[in-house]
Structures are given as C-alpha cells and as structure tokens.
Write an enzyme that holds these catalytic residues in place. Sequence first.
Site, PDB file in Angstrom:
ATOM      1  CB  SER A 321      -0.979  -0.007   1.287  1.00 30.14           C
ATOM      2  OG  SER A 321      -2.173   0.819   0.917  1.00 30.14           O
ATOM      3  CG  ASP A 332       6.415   4.120 -11.915  1.00 32.44           C
ATOM      4  OD1 ASP A 332       7.340   3.183 -12.179  1.00 32.44           O
ATOM      5  OD2 ASP A 332       5.536   4.386 -12.098  1.00 32.44           O
ATOM      6  CE  LYS A 346      -5.305  -2.132   1.296  1.00 34.02           C
ATOM      7  NZ  LYS A 346      -5.401  -0.614   1.000  1.00 34.02           N
TER       8      LYS A 346
END
Length: 445
Positions: A321, A332, A346
Amino acid sequence: MNQSAKRYSPLQIALIGGAIATTATMSVFGPAWTRCVRAALQDSPKALVDQVWQVVNREYVDGSFNQQDWQATRQSLLSKNYSSNEEAYVAIREALQKLGDPYTRFMDPNQYQALTSQTSGEVSGIGIRMEVNDKTKRLTVVEAIENSPALKAGIKAGDEIVAIDGKSTLAMKVDDASKLIRGKAGTPISLRLSRLGKNTFNLRLTRATIEVPTVRYTLKQEGNRRVGYIRLREFSAHASEQMRRAIRDLSGKKVDAFVLDLRGNPGGLLQASIEIARMWLDDGGIVRTVNRRGDSEDSKANHTALTKLPLAVLVDGNSASASEILTGALKDNKRAVVIGGQTFGKALVQSVHELSDGSGLAVTIAHYFTPAGTDINHKGITPNIKIDLTEAQERQLASNPDLLGTRSDPQYARAIAVLSNNNFAQSLVNQPSQSMSVSASDLKF
C-alpha cells in the site's frame, strides 16, 4: 483513505492500509443526518446499522456494490430487530462481506481504537518494548524508547519485569502485560524489576503520551563509502517528521548514498507516503487516485527534496500500500533502484470512519496508480533487481533482526554492491523495463 481531504470534515485523516494494517479517514456525520436517524431509530442498534449502510452507499469505490442490490440490503438490515450492538455488528459484517472487498470492514470499539493508536504513531504508557525471553521465559525489556518515562527512570534492555502494579508477570503474555502498562497519561504505575547483578527493585512511574519511533537509521561504513541506512516500519502520523530528521542527520554526516528499507512495511497514512516521497524526489509524479465517479487526483513532487544522493530501496512481499506508493514513485521516476522481492499488490484507498458507539468502519473509496499509470493491484511492484530470500535466510533474519542491514542480509548486501558502482546514476537512466531475477543464495560478496 481519502485522496481529497477538502471534501471531508477537518476531523478526517487520510490513510492507506497494507497487508497487515489498513488505513482510514476519520469522519463525523453531519448534525442534520444524525438528528434524523436518532429521531427515527432512537439510538437503537439499527441507527448504527444504517450509519454503516449510508457510508458505504455514499463512498464505496464500486458503484455496482459487487453486483449487489444495496438498497435491498438496507431494507433487509432495517427489517430486523437487534437486541444489542453486538448483534448489529454480526449483521454489518455479513452485509459488508457481500462486497467481496477484504479492506472494507467493520471494527468493534477495541479494534477501532487499536487502529487509531497505530496510525497516530503515539501510545499512552511508559515507553518500553517487551518480549518473553526464549531462555528464561520471563517478561524482559527489549528497549526503552527515547524520551519516555521508562528511559528517564533508568529502565534498561535486559531488565526483567517481575510484577506490574503488584501483579506477578510469571507466565504472562506480552499482550496482557501491555494492557496493564498502557493507560491514561498522567496516571501512576508501579513495576518490580530484576536486573543482572542487582537485587530486585521497585520503580514508580507516571504514564505519558509517547511518540513511537517508526523510523530507525544508522551510518554504515561500507568499504570506502559512507551509507545512510534508514528503516521505515509504517507510515504513521509521525513518520514524515522522523524521516526528515533521519535524512538531515545522515546528510550532515556526509554520507555518499542511502538505503531505504521498506521490507515488512504494511502501509499507513496516504499523506505520509506523499510527504516522504517529496523528500527524495525533486520533481515528477507520485501517485494518482481515482474514485468511483472517475474523478482523479494527482500528487506530485514540489521541488522540496532533501537529497539527490544515490538511493536503493529494499522491498518484499509484505511491503504494501503506502510502501508501494513510495516505491512506485521512486522507481517510475528513476530516482532509486528497487531491490528485493515482489511487493504485496494493494492499490486501494480506504477512508476510516468513527461510528456513533465508538466502533469504526473502513471503506474502500479509490483506486491508485503509479506515476507511469501502472495498476499494481493483486500484482505488486517488480523490483529492478529481484532477490528472493530462501526460507533459511528468512528464518535467520527473523530470529536475529540485528542482521538486517548488514552483510549477512543478502538484499542489503546487493544494494551496497549496486551503490558502490561508480556508474550508479547512469544505471538508473538505463534501467530495463523488466527486472533482473537473482537468487539470494547465488550472490557472492
């Protein structure tokens, strides 16, 4: 948790939950709605049942309610008579189960209190960590927390707790001892302690509100490089300020690189993950959340990074999470190399509400995506360098946590090897779209 705090009352707190902990937004219903329910249902357990139904009806991320007729569910719930709140709890849980979402869940008052205490990052007590010693089978102090009544009173690691307020701890479990030790700030407590080389002695302390350390860090000399090792256990309300102190302190000690350890971190507050990402990222996206109406909100870096030094992030199957939000943002944006096992997967956001009787409700209200638009739900994040520990290695690290962040920790050792590469910055730019897969048992350092 709620991605748009301005849509909710000032009492709300946005959170994200993981494999172990869930997160929430706290809210209080408007006075008009509350008066209406009270007038119609006279504060009966039905009022609680309808309160839960209303929250789910208004906020749940799936407008089809898992293909359930949610209006019919309300009629069914309110057609029953409940002799107690406990009976209402059973009916609420049965109704929520039909949504097929393990993160939308009801919590009784004790469970709700435990969650709010966890996410607040504070406890009311004397500030010790305890365990039952494997050899002596006695309740033993592992650590006295910084600035706690215990530390100020001179309690040390290794002290055995013989009695709490006159009650013997023989064969007492840690959870039971914790319940006796915790209490309202300002109230007294007496401990009888045994210390090696000293007679048994009594201490009288006063409980206080204590900030629980969720960030631990140390400076490590790895060859000719100084490495700042930071372990983040969860994203509590104090996590971002603790992380800020750690980065600044280590930067002041002239480290050459950082290792951020998110292994076993189940998540926590959404805002904490965004704030911590901004400490490492100067620009770029962090996370995008989307609610059931398709409304999206993007959180981005804001040129407030505290360091631009090389960074390696350690993750595993229990990094969930909020941990995945931070990891996804760093990966990224090519800000860090991610090393370890596949993360939990999640990508859902919950809001947590306090209900009229002190119980609580966690409701999934949004889906989130990494800056590259990746949906990691049920998939997780694939590390740049995938290293899965063997069962023997996992047992060794679990039984001796002091080995974490050392050369006896294969994932950390791999991070050091990567950070020692003089072409580290260039390797980030050229990161492959698919991760390397390396068996920890094959690594040689």
